[in-house]
Design an enzyme around this catalytic site. Structure first.
Site, short mmCIF file in Angstrom:
data_model
loop_
_atom_site.label_atom_id
_atom_site.label_comp_id
_atom_site.label_asym_id
_atom_site.label_seq_id
_atom_site.Cartn_x
_atom_site.Cartn_y
_atom_site.Cartn_z
N LYS A 75 0.88 -1.43 0.08
CA LYS A 75 0.14 0.06 -0.24
C LYS A 75 0.88 1.04 0.15
CE LYS A 75 -4.47 -1.18 2.12
NZ LYS A 75 -5.50 -1.24 3.27
N ASN A 96 -5.34 2.61 -1.94
CA ASN A 96 -5.42 0.82 -2.35
C ASN A 96 -6.55 0.24 -3.26
OD1 ASN A 96 -8.02 2.25 -1.38
ND2 ASN A 96 -8.83 0.14 -0.51
N ASP A 111 -10.16 3.20 1.71
CA ASP A 111 -10.38 2.49 3.12
C ASP A 111 -10.83 3.39 4.00
OD1 ASP A 111 -9.00 0.05 2.23
OD2 ASP A 111 -7.05 0.35 2.58
N GLY A 137 -1.60 2.57 12.21
CA GLY A 137 -1.55 1.54 10.69
C GLY A 137 -2.12 1.42 9.56
N GLY A 138 -2.05 0.29 8.70
CA GLY A 138 -2.57 0.95 7.59
C GLY A 138 -3.94 1.16 7.41
N VAL A 239 -12.13 -1.59 13.65
CA VAL A 239 -11.83 -2.19 11.91
C VAL A 239 -12.24 -3.99 11.59
CG1 VAL A 239 -10.11 -0.61 11.14
CG2 VAL A 239 -9.45 -2.14 13.12
N TYR A 241 -13.35 -7.48 11.67
CA TYR A 241 -14.38 -7.75 11.19
C TYR A 241 -14.83 -9.67 11.28
CZ TYR A 241 -12.18 -8.76 6.84
OH TYR A 241 -10.77 -8.20 5.99
P1 NAD Z 1 -0.31 -2.29 10.80
O1 NAD Z 1 0.43 -3.90 11.11
O2 NAD Z 1 -0.45 -1.14 9.73
O3 NAD Z 1 -1.38 -2.01 11.97
C1 NAD Z 1 -1.50 -2.15 13.49
C2 NAD Z 1 -0.99 -1.07 14.29
O4 NAD Z 1 -1.99 -2.05 15.87
C3 NAD Z 1 -0.42 0.17 14.76
O5 NAD Z 1 -1.18 1.36 14.80
C4 NAD Z 1 -0.37 -0.56 16.37
O6 NAD Z 1 0.54 0.61 17.09
C5 NAD Z 1 -1.19 -1.53 16.94
N1 NAD Z 1 -1.50 -2.68 17.34
C6 NAD Z 1 -0.75 -3.82 17.46
N2 NAD Z 1 -1.03 -4.98 18.43
C7 NAD Z 1 -1.13 -4.26 19.47
C8 NAD Z 1 -1.87 -4.19 20.87
N3 NAD Z 1 -1.11 -4.93 21.59
N4 NAD Z 1 -2.37 -3.03 21.54
C9 NAD Z 1 -2.23 -1.92 21.04
N5 NAD Z 1 -2.22 -1.45 19.70
C10 NAD Z 1 -1.39 -2.35 18.62
O7 NAD Z 1 -1.73 -3.40 11.11
P2 NAD Z 1 -3.56 -2.86 9.64
O8 NAD Z 1 -3.18 -2.07 8.28
O9 NAD Z 1 -3.36 -1.11 10.18
O10 NAD Z 1 -4.56 -3.39 10.26
C11 NAD Z 1 -5.17 -4.05 11.57
C12 NAD Z 1 -5.64 -4.51 12.04
O11 NAD Z 1 -7.54 -3.96 10.96
C13 NAD Z 1 -6.52 -5.65 10.77
O12 NAD Z 1 -6.64 -6.74 12.06
C14 NAD Z 1 -6.92 -5.57 9.54
O13 NAD Z 1 -7.46 -6.92 9.49
C15 NAD Z 1 -7.63 -4.76 9.69
N6 NAD Z 1 -8.54 -3.68 8.01
C16 NAD Z 1 -9.66 -3.76 8.40
C17 NAD Z 1 -10.28 -3.22 7.37
C18 NAD Z 1 -11.74 -3.20 7.01
O14 NAD Z 1 -11.97 -2.46 6.15
N7 NAD Z 1 -12.11 -3.40 8.02
C19 NAD Z 1 -9.24 -2.75 6.71
C20 NAD Z 1 -7.46 -2.31 6.93
C21 NAD Z 1 -7.30 -3.33 7.45
#
Ligand code: NAD
Length: 292
Positions: A75, A96, A111, A137-138, A239, A241
């Site tokens: 991304k 994305n 997103d 994060g992402g 986020v 699901y």
């Molecule tokens: P990422 O690795 O880019 O970011 C993770 C984030 O979570 C960071 O800010 C990190 O500091 C934090 N984190 C991780 N473990 C933690 C903990 N134990 N306590 C507190 N903070 C913690 O990941 P991402 O791409 O941002 O994905 C995060 C979640 O979002 C995933 O579960 C992913 O499946 C979900 N997601 C959902 C959608 C949607 O459309 N619903 C879209 C993208 C991602």
């Protein structure tokens, strides 16, 4: 795919570049929508990581594809290979969705748009509201940026003291400085500061979890340790699901607050990408019935 007979010499390709990719719902979602609307397009997923990304984008150009999605881990890495960025992508530093506009590859981030659109579907307009957002994060970053683009008044970002904390600081800097014209107030705090978290949630309309806490391998956990931080007039979004009802969503329901899981964001980021490629609305209700 329901109607393979529609694939012919004029079928246009839409793709996905990501890895791992086998679990993705996007091919099913988009192909069902193409079928339903009778569009001569096909969506295929390609297992591509960072090392093959540049070549893959060149290939997409050579094949003159209609567009494609990009997911982890590409991304952020894809930005230099594109010709233009929409604001959603420029400010979040992530893409994305890529749209082929007369040979020009334009990057978007649907997103965050999916997040705000899903809120609208629940009758919630973020204009003028205050949000407490956990994560940077992402997933969390486009939520913050799109909320700012759509007129949120204030956003307080909490991030764990890990490699993502500088991202939280950078997101706040972008909102306060690069997006200054929007007059959004952004703040950043360590997630470990529990009393600050309580105070910010108390003055917020929306609490958003933008982390994977609640999903495997962190299933059964929540970013909220003390349920008394939740109240009935708070909107709590996740986020996550899978599972549909994360620990945070359970805590939210127990507090009598509004719980919105990550499914709608996921569905709408796809629907908005679909609209960017085809100019047509995805038959969202049909897709929901079929897939969720
Ligand atoms: P990422 O690795 O880019 O970011 C993770 C984030 O979570 C960071 O800010 C990190 O500091 C934090 N984190 C991780 N473990 C933690 C903990 N134990 N306590 C507190 N903070 C913690 O990941 P991402 O791409 O941002 O994905 C995060 C979640 O979002 C995933 O579960 C992913 O499946 C979900 N997601 C959902 C959608 C949607 O459309 N619903 C879209 C993208 C991602």
């Amino acid at each position: 795919m329901e109607n393979l007979a529609r694939i012919n010499g004029k079928t246009e390709l839409v793709g996905l570049l990501a890895t791992p990719i086998g679990h993705s719902l996007s091919p099913a979602m988009h192909n069902m929508a193409f079928d339903q609307l009778g569009l001569n397009c096909a969506y295929l997923a390609f297992e591509v990581g960072n090392e093959k990304l540049e070549d893959a984008v060149k290939g997409m150009r050579a094949l003159n594809v209609k567009g494609f999605n990009v997911s982890m881990p590409n991304k952020m890495k894809i930005l230099p290979y594109l010709d233009e960025l929409a604001d959603s992508a420029k400010f979040s530093g992530a893409v994305n969705t890529v749209v082929n506009v007369d040979g020009k590859f334009v990057g978007h981030s649907t997103d965050g748009m999916g997040y705000t659109r899903n809120l609208k579907e629940h009758g919630i307009d973020i204009k003028g509201k205050k949000m407490t957002l956990i994560g940077s994060g992402g997933a969390a970053t486009p939520i913050a940026i799109q909320s700012a683009l759509e007129g949120i008044a204030e956003i307080s970002i909490f991030a764990r003291d890990d490699a993502f904390f500088p991202h939280a600081e950078e997101n706040v800097r972008i909102i306060n400085e690069d997006m200054k014209h929007l007059n959004v107030k952004a703040n950043v705090y360590p997630l470990e500061n529990v009393e600050q978290l309580r105070a910010e949630i108390l003055s917020s309309d929306i609490l958003a979890n933008g982390t994977g806490v609640g999903m495997k391998p962190l299933e059964g956990l929540s970013v909220i340790q003390d349920e008394s931080m939740l109240r009935p007039d708070l909107i709590v979004t996740d986020v996550v699901y899978i599972p549909r009802k994360s620990k945070l969503m359970e805590q939210t329901e127990a507090a009598g607050a509004t719980a919105i899981n990550g499914l709608g964001m996921m569905l709408w980021q796809g629907a908005l990408a679909f609209e960017l490629w085809t100019g047509q609305q995805m038959p969202v209700e049909y897709i929901k019935e079929q897939l969720f």
